[in-house]
Scaffold this motif. Structure first.
Motif, PDB file in Angstrom:
ATOM      1  N   ASN A  75       0.119  -6.581   7.627  1.00  0.00           N
ATOM      2  CA  ASN A  75       0.876  -7.487   7.278  1.00  0.00           C
ATOM      3  C   ASN A  75       1.493  -8.243   6.927  1.00  0.00           C
ATOM      4  O   ASN A  75       2.706  -7.567   6.870  1.00  0.00           O
ATOM      5  CB  ASN A  75      -0.089  -8.157   6.788  1.00  0.00           C
ATOM      6  CG  ASN A  75      -2.022  -8.679   6.669  1.00  0.00           C
ATOM      7  OD1 ASN A  75      -2.346  -8.947   7.977  1.00  0.00           O
ATOM      8  ND2 ASN A  75      -2.663  -7.646   5.655  1.00  0.00           N
ATOM      9  N   SER A 135       3.378  -5.356   4.620  1.00  0.00           N
ATOM     10  CA  SER A 135       2.505  -4.635   3.362  1.00  0.00           C
ATOM     11  C   SER A 135       0.492  -3.575   4.657  1.00  0.00           C
ATOM     12  O   SER A 135       0.926  -4.291   5.837  1.00  0.00           O
ATOM     13  CB  SER A 135       1.236  -5.449   2.967  1.00  0.00           C
ATOM     14  OG  SER A 135       0.546  -6.581   3.527  1.00  0.00           O
ATOM     15  N   ARG A 137      -3.486  -2.206   4.568  1.00  0.00           N
ATOM     16  CA  ARG A 137      -4.253  -2.569   3.311  1.00  0.00           C
ATOM     17  C   ARG A 137      -4.081  -2.623   2.387  1.00  0.00           C
ATOM     18  O   ARG A 137      -4.741  -2.258   1.473  1.00  0.00           O
ATOM     19  CB  ARG A 137      -4.863  -0.679   3.564  1.00  0.00           C
ATOM     20  CG  ARG A 137      -5.033  -0.002   4.962  1.00  0.00           C
ATOM     21  CD  ARG A 137      -6.653   1.674   5.248  1.00  0.00           C
ATOM     22  NE  ARG A 137      -6.986   1.192   4.430  1.00  0.00           N
ATOM     23  CZ  ARG A 137      -8.113   2.314   4.065  1.00  0.00           C
ATOM     24  NH1 ARG A 137      -7.140   3.362   4.720  1.00  0.00           N
ATOM     25  NH2 ARG A 137      -8.845   2.374   3.175  1.00  0.00           N
ATOM     26  N   ASN A 138      -3.171  -4.740   2.131  1.00  0.00           N
ATOM     27  CA  ASN A 138      -2.619  -4.648   0.828  1.00  0.00           C
ATOM     28  C   ASN A 138      -2.543  -4.227   0.157  1.00  0.00           C
ATOM     29  O   ASN A 138      -1.572  -4.140  -1.180  1.00  0.00           O
ATOM     30  CB  ASN A 138      -4.385  -4.643  -0.008  1.00  0.00           C
ATOM     31  CG  ASN A 138      -5.159  -6.022   1.194  1.00  0.00           C
ATOM     32  OD1 ASN A 138      -4.756  -7.222   1.391  1.00  0.00           O
ATOM     33  ND2 ASN A 138      -6.697  -5.224   1.346  1.00  0.00           N
ATOM     34  N   ARG A 140       1.878  -2.678  -0.481  1.00  0.00           N
ATOM     35  CA  ARG A 140       3.057  -3.797  -0.004  1.00  0.00           C
ATOM     36  C   ARG A 140       3.924  -1.959   0.665  1.00  0.00           C
ATOM     37  O   ARG A 140       3.636  -1.030  -0.065  1.00  0.00           O
ATOM     38  CB  ARG A 140       3.884  -4.620  -0.394  1.00  0.00           C
ATOM     39  CG  ARG A 140       3.563  -5.522  -0.933  1.00  0.00           C
ATOM     40  CD  ARG A 140       4.093  -6.641  -1.379  1.00  0.00           C
ATOM     41  NE  ARG A 140       3.409  -8.176  -1.795  1.00  0.00           N
ATOM     42  CZ  ARG A 140       3.542  -8.898  -1.830  1.00  0.00           C
ATOM     43  NH1 ARG A 140       4.922  -9.106  -1.396  1.00  0.00           N
ATOM     44  NH2 ARG A 140       2.904 -10.186  -1.380  1.00  0.00           N
ATOM     45  N   GLY A 337      -2.976   1.416  -3.895  1.00  0.00           N
ATOM     46  CA  GLY A 337      -3.600  -0.592  -4.217  1.00  0.00           C
ATOM     47  C   GLY A 337      -3.518  -0.304  -5.240  1.00  0.00           C
ATOM     48  O   GLY A 337      -3.023  -1.682  -5.828  1.00  0.00           O
ATOM     49  N   THR A 341      -0.524  -3.051  -6.702  1.00  0.00           N
ATOM     50  CA  THR A 341      -0.071  -5.066  -5.984  1.00  0.00           C
ATOM     51  C   THR A 341       0.022  -5.442  -6.321  1.00  0.00           C
ATOM     52  O   THR A 341       0.865  -6.200  -6.306  1.00  0.00           O
ATOM     53  CB  THR A 341      -1.453  -4.468  -5.377  1.00  0.00           C
ATOM     54  OG1 THR A 341      -2.649  -4.570  -5.481  1.00  0.00           O
ATOM     55  CG2 THR A 341      -1.193  -3.915  -3.958  1.00  0.00           C
ATOM     56  N   ASP A 345       3.494  -7.918  -6.390  1.00  0.00           N
ATOM     57  CA  ASP A 345       3.477  -9.228  -5.062  1.00  0.00           C
ATOM     58  C   ASP A 345       4.478 -10.214  -6.265  1.00  0.00           C
ATOM     59  O   ASP A 345       4.814 -10.894  -6.105  1.00  0.00           O
ATOM     60  CB  ASP A 345       1.618  -9.705  -5.509  1.00  0.00           C
ATOM     61  CG  ASP A 345       1.366  -8.998  -4.462  1.00  0.00           C
ATOM     62  OD1 ASP A 345       2.111  -8.616  -3.691  1.00  0.00           O
ATOM     63  OD2 ASP A 345      -0.252  -8.776  -4.317  1.00  0.00           O
TER      64      ASP A 345
END
Length: 358
Positions: A75, A135, A137-138, A140, A337, A341, A345
């Motif tokens: 992503n 990112s 699999r969610n 970063r 994760g 995360t 974020d």
């Protein structure tokens, strides 16, 4: 400090664990990407370049979203306003440089001195933005390089290589690559590499010899068959064009050789702490063929073949990149994760901007 980092990461090397190959695919299509690209170009022209920030986001989201690793897509998380802020900053710096250079040489030299000290900040900001906006699999990616380390590896050492007549430049490039990889993270897991200066020196030496031979032979052939440049202006223009074409040909061939050799070495020497090893099978012949045919396609299509050249280049990179991951990788990545995360974020959204113009 580096010794402690090395001991920590070596103890977690996945080379000591049970690894299995991971499926790596690219699903991008030239026709789909052409539609995105042509709209981006037209809107960027109409808005005098302002839309280019939105264009970059659309492009990267398509390319990242088309790349699949182990059944999961990448992503691209950047927002257009973050990129627009960076471009406004770059335009202001360029305008200031132009204005000061028109006023007096003293002002210009003063501005350049300031830029030398700003450069590490700009490099850090750009790399950090690029990593944090990616990112998988969610989780970063991240970049942890500091101002002073970047000043040393990306400014001081390249400048100091001048005093060796650039003979030390391969060693400088090796240290820059190693510094960037060793300061890249995926979640709370660090990438680690130990690169060989010998590979860089050999690749640079052969590249230099290759460039000299190709350029000399090609110019000999051109000067033999082309009209005498001293006869007319038209003949001079032909010779100028031929010289540029020969330079482009030699540079493209040498670039393919250097990139294949160095990229393979970097990937084969790098691992992600406790998660994965990497490999690369770029070949000189394969890369050279893609570079040269891409250039021909771009020239013959007046640039309209760009989406096709981009997609086939990404396809080649993915097809020639190998990933070996630990068998329980799903559990490991889920654990990463959960730990990283939330903070990542918040920091990324508040402080990061993309300083690069591209």
């Amino acid at each position: 400090m580096e010794h402690e980092h090395k001991d920590e990461t070596e103890s977690s090397s996945p080379a000591l664990m049970s690894l299995s190959p991971v499926d790596f695919r690219f699903h991008g299509k030239s026709k789909e990407f052409f539609g995105i690209w042509i709209v981006n170009v037209l809107l960027s022209i109409i808005t005098l370049g302002i839309y280019s920030a939105w264009a970059k986001v659309r492009t990267f989201r398509y390319l990242y979203g088309s790349t699949e690793l182990d059944g999961h897509r990448f992503n691209y998380l950047a927002e257009p306003m973050q990129i627009l802020k960076g471009r406004i900053l770059a335009v202001i710096l360029f305008a200031a440089y132009y204005w000061l250079s028109m006023q007096s040489p003293e002002f210009m030299f003063g501005f350049m001195a300031v830029m030398v000290f700003l450069t590490p900040f700009l490099i850090c900001s750009s790399l950090r933005f690029k990593m944090r906006m990616t990112s998988y699999r969610n989780v970063r990616f991240d970049y942890t390089g500091t101002y002073w380390q970047t000043l040393l590896y990306c400014v001081v050492l390249p400048f100091a290589s001048i005093f060796t007549l650039y003979l030390a430049m391969p060693w400088v490039l090796k240290n820059m690559d190693q510094y960037i990889v060793n300061n890249t993270k995926y979640g709370n897991k660090a990438f680690s590499t130990e690169l060989s200066g010998e590979i860089y020196f050999v690749a640079s030496f052969i590249s230099g010899i290759l460039f000299a031979i190709i350029f000399a032979v090609a110019m000999f052939v051109v000067s033999t068959v082309a009209p005498d440049a001293s006869v007319s202006e038209q003949a001079m223009n032909i010779m100028t064009f031929a010289t540029f074409a020969v330079y482009l040909l030699a540079f493209t061939i040498v670039r393919a050789f250097y990139k294949a050799r160095v990229r393979n070495h970097i990937f084969e020497s790098t691992f992600l702490q406790g998660v994965a090893n990497f490999g690369s099978t770029f070949s000189f012949n394969g890369l050279c063929y893609i570079y040269l045919t891409n250039i021909i396609a771009l020239i013959c299509s007046f640039g309209l073949a760009y989406p096709w050249t981009k997609i086939r280049m990404v396809n080649y990179a993915v097809d020639n990149t190998g990933v070996m991951a630990v068998d329980n990788r799903s559990e490991v990545i889920d654990e990463i994760g959960e730990q990283t995360t939330a903070i990542g974020d918040e920091v990324a959204n508040v402080f990061d901007v993309d300083v690069a113009l591209g």
